[in-house]
Design an enzyme around this catalytic site. Structure first.
Site, short mmCIF file in Angstrom:
data_model
loop_
_atom_site.label_atom_id
_atom_site.label_comp_id
_atom_site.label_asym_id
_atom_site.label_seq_id
_atom_site.Cartn_x
_atom_site.Cartn_y
_atom_site.Cartn_z
N ASP A 19 0.01 -49.71 50.60
CA ASP A 19 0.31 -51.14 50.58
C ASP A 19 0.26 -51.68 49.15
O ASP A 19 -0.49 -51.17 48.32
CB ASP A 19 -0.71 -51.87 51.47
CG ASP A 19 -0.24 -53.27 51.84
OD1 ASP A 19 0.93 -53.62 51.58
OD2 ASP A 19 -1.07 -54.03 52.39
N GLY A 22 5.15 -54.54 46.93
CA GLY A 22 5.83 -55.82 46.68
C GLY A 22 5.08 -56.64 45.65
O GLY A 22 5.67 -57.14 44.67
N ARG A 23 3.75 -56.77 45.81
CA ARG A 23 2.94 -57.55 44.87
C ARG A 23 2.96 -56.93 43.47
O ARG A 23 3.02 -57.63 42.46
CB ARG A 23 1.49 -57.66 45.38
CG ARG A 23 1.28 -58.80 46.35
CD ARG A 23 -0.01 -58.65 47.09
NE ARG A 23 0.09 -57.64 48.14
CZ ARG A 23 -0.95 -57.14 48.79
NH1 ARG A 23 -2.17 -57.54 48.50
NH2 ARG A 23 -0.78 -56.26 49.74
N TRP A 24 2.95 -55.63 43.43
CA TRP A 24 2.98 -54.92 42.14
C TRP A 24 4.27 -55.27 41.39
O TRP A 24 4.24 -55.56 40.19
CB TRP A 24 2.91 -53.41 42.41
CG TRP A 24 2.81 -52.54 41.20
CD1 TRP A 24 1.67 -52.15 40.55
CD2 TRP A 24 3.90 -51.93 40.49
NE1 TRP A 24 1.98 -51.34 39.49
CE2 TRP A 24 3.34 -51.19 39.43
CE3 TRP A 24 5.30 -51.94 40.64
CZ2 TRP A 24 4.12 -50.47 38.53
CZ3 TRP A 24 6.07 -51.23 39.74
CH2 TRP A 24 5.49 -50.50 38.70
N HIS A 36 8.72 -50.43 45.46
CA HIS A 36 8.84 -49.30 46.39
C HIS A 36 9.24 -48.02 45.64
O HIS A 36 8.77 -46.94 45.96
CB HIS A 36 9.88 -49.61 47.48
CG HIS A 36 9.47 -50.75 48.38
ND1 HIS A 36 8.22 -50.86 48.92
CD2 HIS A 36 10.17 -51.84 48.83
CE1 HIS A 36 8.14 -51.95 49.66
NE2 HIS A 36 9.31 -52.57 49.61
N SER A 64 6.91 -49.20 59.12
CA SER A 64 6.34 -49.49 60.44
C SER A 64 7.39 -50.09 61.37
O SER A 64 8.44 -50.56 60.92
CB SER A 64 5.16 -50.46 60.29
OG SER A 64 5.64 -51.76 60.07
N ASN A 67 8.25 -53.41 60.16
CA ASN A 67 8.92 -53.61 58.87
C ASN A 67 10.40 -54.00 58.98
O ASN A 67 11.01 -54.43 58.00
CB ASN A 67 8.78 -52.36 57.98
CG ASN A 67 7.40 -52.20 57.38
OD1 ASN A 67 6.97 -51.09 57.07
ND2 ASN A 67 6.68 -53.31 57.20
N ARG A 70 11.63 -57.47 57.67
CA ARG A 70 11.87 -57.79 56.26
C ARG A 70 13.36 -58.07 56.04
O ARG A 70 14.17 -57.84 56.92
CB ARG A 70 11.40 -56.63 55.39
CG ARG A 70 9.92 -56.44 55.55
CD ARG A 70 9.36 -55.42 54.61
NE ARG A 70 7.91 -55.41 54.79
CZ ARG A 70 7.03 -55.05 53.88
NH1 ARG A 70 7.45 -54.65 52.70
NH2 ARG A 70 5.75 -55.08 54.12
N SER A 195 -3.26 -52.28 60.83
CA SER A 195 -1.83 -52.55 61.02
C SER A 195 -1.10 -51.54 61.90
O SER A 195 -0.03 -51.04 61.54
CB SER A 195 -1.12 -52.66 59.66
OG SER A 195 -1.67 -53.72 58.93
C1 FPP Z 1 3.93 -51.67 51.81
O1 FPP Z 1 3.90 -52.45 50.63
C2 FPP Z 1 4.84 -50.55 51.61
C3 FPP Z 1 5.91 -50.26 52.38
C4 FPP Z 1 6.30 -51.05 53.55
C5 FPP Z 1 6.79 -49.14 52.05
C6 FPP Z 1 6.11 -47.87 51.67
C7 FPP Z 1 7.12 -47.07 51.00
C8 FPP Z 1 6.95 -46.38 49.87
C9 FPP Z 1 5.67 -46.16 49.18
C10 FPP Z 1 8.17 -45.82 49.27
C11 FPP Z 1 8.25 -44.38 49.18
C12 FPP Z 1 7.95 -43.61 50.39
C13 FPP Z 1 8.40 -42.37 50.57
C14 FPP Z 1 8.00 -41.59 51.73
C15 FPP Z 1 9.34 -41.77 49.62
P1 FPP Z 1 4.40 -53.95 50.72
O2 FPP Z 1 5.85 -53.99 50.39
O3 FPP Z 1 4.05 -54.53 52.05
O4 FPP Z 1 3.57 -54.64 49.60
P2 FPP Z 1 3.06 -56.15 49.57
O5 FPP Z 1 2.01 -56.26 50.65
O6 FPP Z 1 2.49 -56.28 48.20
O7 FPP Z 1 4.24 -57.03 49.80
#
Ligand code: FPP
Length: 241
Positions: A19, A22-24, A36, A64, A67, A70, A195
């Site tokens: 997780d 997005g914030r990063w 991502h 998920s 997801n 989004r 989650s």
């Molecule tokens: C949650 O962070 C992350 C995801 C929904 C996607 C996870 C996917 C990757 C790490 C990409 C690569 C994966 C593979 C298998 C190649 P968020 O977007 O919810 O972050 P936030 O809470 O800061 O908005």
């Protein structure tokens, strides 16, 4: 059934809720997809770190069942990223001894992506050093519902006696039927929620919530968390003398 022991070794199976992408990205003034992409690079690093840490099973939450809510742009960007990951990493995963599996409902996914997932599973199915499971369109409740449906079909067909159904029977119908339960579940980015991830399987798992955002989660961070786990007692509901 699990033995009731004091845990002195490291975890065999680690599951990660990745997780904070997005914030990063947003903190850098960049689009969410940039986060991502950075997260994808960490996946490579963390998979490579497993053998040295003695981790045989790694399960990661990539997408998920929730997801899909989004934006269309983010969803299709993520799907593109999964395809690119499979394309670019297949050979390296094969050579590193990684056996790849996918869990989740494949029905809603792009057939081209499903084809690539099937091919990667087949390509790596003789590997045994690390078992990487990627949860894609996965939800714990959805998994239990799908498993229950298949179990009910077996009962209806007369192949399964309802009186014989117990925890082990249901577990055989889960996507994770060939995997051991996770010992340690890590969630990055400071959120302390599970989650809908591996709900059934994590009944006795240890949890570690770290404030580190997934794109900043290095092999060293991973090693520190694993070392902390190894120092904990695990009793699986019993009192250990
Ligand atoms: C949650 O962070 C992350 C995801 C929904 C996607 C996870 C996917 C990757 C790490 C990409 C690569 C994966 C593979 C298998 C190649 P968020 O977007 O919810 O972050 P936030 O809470 O800061 O908005």
């Amino acid at each position: 059934m699990r033995e009731t022991t004091k845990q002195t070794d490291g975890p065999d199976h680690v599951a990660i809720i990745m997780d904070g992408n997005g914030r990063w990205a947003q903190s850098r003034g960049r689009p969410r997809l940039f986060g991502h992409q950075a997260g994808g690079k960490r996946v490579r690093e963390i998979v490579r770190a497993c053998p040295e840490l003695g981790i045989r099973y790694l399960t990661i939450f990539a997408f998920s069942t929730e997801n899909w809510k989004r934006t269309q742009a983010e969803v299709s960007g993520l799907m593109m990223l999964f395809k690119r990951y499979i394309q670019k990493e297949a050979q390296a995963l094969l050579e590193q001894g990684v056996c790849v599996r996918f869990i989740g409902d494949r029905d809603k996914l792009d057939p081209k992506l499903v084809e690539m997932m099937d091919a990667l599973e087949k390509l790596t199915d003789q590997n045994d050093l690390v078992h990487l499971t990627i949860a894609l369109n996965y939800g714990g409740r959805d998994e239990v519902a799908r498993a229950t449906k298949r179990l009910a079909q077996e009962v209806a067909a007369g192949r399964l006696d309802p009186d014989s159904v117990d925890e082990t029977t249901l577990a055989r119908f889960l996507d994770t039927c060939v995997l051991p339960d996770p010992d340690l579940v890590i969630r990055t980015s400071g959120e302390a929620r599970i989650s809908n991830f591996l709900l059934w399987q994590s009944a006795y798992a240890e949890y570690e919530f770290t404030p580190v955002l997934w794109p900043d989660f290095t092999a060293d961070t991973f090693a520190e968390i694993v070392a902390k786990f190894s120092a904990r007692d695990r009793r699986f509901g019993a009192v250990v003398g």
